[in-house]
Design a protein around this motif. Structure first.
Motif, PDB file in Angstrom:
ATOM      1  N   VAL A 143      44.558  47.524  37.237  1.00 50.44           N
ATOM      2  CA  VAL A 143      45.592  46.980  36.390  1.00 50.44           C
ATOM      3  C   VAL A 143      46.727  48.059  35.755  1.00 50.44           C
ATOM      4  CG1 VAL A 143      45.675  45.809  33.932  1.00 50.44           C
ATOM      5  CG2 VAL A 143      43.891  45.292  35.355  1.00 50.44           C
ATOM      6  N   LEU A 186      44.199  38.890  33.734  1.00 49.99           N
ATOM      7  CA  LEU A 186      43.188  40.134  33.627  1.00 49.99           C
ATOM      8  C   LEU A 186      42.380  39.908  35.052  1.00 49.99           C
ATOM      9  CD1 LEU A 186      42.347  43.071  32.678  1.00 49.99           C
ATOM     10  CD2 LEU A 186      40.718  41.704  31.384  1.00 49.99           C
ATOM     11  N   GLU A 225      39.545  48.775  35.549  1.00 47.43           N
ATOM     12  CA  GLU A 225      40.966  48.395  35.036  1.00 47.43           C
ATOM     13  C   GLU A 225      42.143  49.282  35.060  1.00 47.43           C
ATOM     14  OE1 GLU A 225      38.770  45.981  31.376  1.00 47.43           O
ATOM     15  OE2 GLU A 225      39.543  47.775  30.798  1.00 47.43           O
ATOM     16  N   LEU A 280      41.890  41.889  38.514  1.00 52.80           N
ATOM     17  CA  LEU A 280      40.744  42.753  38.929  1.00 52.80           C
ATOM     18  C   LEU A 280      40.094  42.046  40.143  1.00 52.80           C
ATOM     19  CD1 LEU A 280      39.013  42.969  35.289  1.00 52.80           C
ATOM     20  CD2 LEU A 280      40.099  44.777  36.730  1.00 52.80           C
TER      21      LEU A 280
END
Length: 377
Positions: free
Chosen positions: A54, A371, A50, A375
């Protein structure tokens, strides 16, 4: 007897090999979808992914323009797990750099202040406010070393209103593309004229996504927040999703001894904006606050609350803010208790994934979709 634990293979695989790949589970149809696998909320490898996919390539709230008003003003922060420096150059330009010395990874700057030259706190290497390497003490005799090639890595930085955002990805789209029409929807608050009035840091023993999941739905309000539920019209509560953000519309009721001020208009709604992945903007008729959700580890999260006002020194404004913060603290303590309980529940050997309420949890599903897209990229 038929085994109804349809997601057990995913959980077992996660236990052996880490979290499943995003494309293996996400269902875009809300009515058929299941929530994120429990392993995603406690796995260290998941958090590293993450941070890489992200937090390092999204616009992150880094600070305030008031911190970098004058040439030489700077502040330090962390974006994801990356130390960051934001500085106003002598040419008035706002820049952001890695706060890691190119020599042996010492800190180039600490906290905040005003400087024309930054000196690493380890061996004294110096850098200009535009990132150039200036001085390398006692470095004579080193071969094949080029100062120009050892400037500080530079990041994208932009401002929206009073807020400063940083993106570690040099190829990212402008901040405005992520914000979409959000600035227009909050234009009546004129964010550029707001000043920081108060800040509170809360440390929560849960994964950052547990806290975000909880924020993105009002489904729990009647059970968990009796004080807030008394003042909101839950029957008309709804969540609207855009591309990179969502907004929860929470109509305010007129009640006796209200703790939410209806403002000059005497009517209105609370609006809870969320910008992917970890920023909240809470707008009430008479006040505005931000919540920044910072992962400190797989099961540890910092939530930073900041309240903004036009005249924070005004005595009446201070009294109103004190009442607002007291009510916010009450709600926050209720949220912390349930988030920490949920984190414990996610560790149960009998829980793998749940289902979404079509009526109440479209905001959570929207977050999980974004998300999984990031990813998977």
């Amino acid at each position: 007897m038929k085994n109804t634990r349809e997601h057990a293979p995913i959980a077992k695989a996660a236990a052996r090999h880490g979290p499943p790949e995003p494309e293996h589970f996400f269902e875009s149809n809300l009515a058929r979808a299941a929530t994120l696998p429990a392993a995603w909320y406690s796995d260290s490898a998941q958090l590293r992914m993450e941070n890489d996919k992200v937090f390092s390539c999204t616009w992150q709230l880094a600070g305030r323009l008031a911190q970098v008003e004058k040439p030489g003003d700077y502040f330090t922060t962390t974006v994801g797990d990356e130390p960051v420096l934001v500085v106003r150059g002598q040419d008035e330009k706002l820049r952001s750099f890695s706060n890691v010395c190119r020599h042996r990874a010492g800190p180039v700057a600490a906290e905040s202040g005003n400087r024309n030259v930054f000196q690493c706190g380890y061996h004294g290497w110096t850098y200009a406010a535009d990132g150039r390497l200036l001085g390398t003490p006692e470095f004579d005799g080193v071969e094949c070393f080029n100062k120009e090639a050892n400037c500080l890595p530079q990041f994208r930085v932009e401002a929206w209103g009073a807020l400063v955002f940083v993106n570690l990805d040099s190829t990212c789209a402008p901040l405005g593309q992520t914000l979409e029409d959000l600035p227009a929807r909050v234009a009546h608050h004129d964010l550029s004229g707001l000043q920081l009035a108060a800040r509170k840091d809360w440390y929560v023993d849960c994964n950052w996504k547990v806290y975000v999941d909880n924020y993105l739905e009002g489904y729990h309000i009647p059970i968990l927040h009796p004080g807030l539920n008394r003042e909101l019209d839950y029957s008309r509560y709804r969540v609207e999703t855009k591309h990179f953000y969502s907004i929860q519309h929470a109509p305010i009721k007129r009640v006796a001894n209200a703790r939410i001020n209806l403002g000059d208009a005497g009517a209105g709604e609370a609006q809870y904006f969320w910008l992917f992945p970890n920023l909240m903007l809470n707008i009430y008729p008479d006040n505005l606050s931000t919540n920044l959700i910072v992962p400190l580890g797989p099961t540890r999260t910092l939530t930073v609350f900041e309240w903004y006002a036009r005249n924070p020194e005004d005595p009446e404004a201070q009294k109103a803010l004190e009442r607002t913060i007291a009510f916010s603290d009450e709600i926050q303590l209720e949220d912390i208790a349930i988030c920490e309980a949920v984190q414990r529940g996610l560790g149960s050997r009998y829980y793998e994934r749940g289902r979404y309420s079509v009526k109440r949890e479209n905001g959570v599903h929207h977050f999980h979709g974004l998300l999984s897209n990031f990813l998977s990229s």
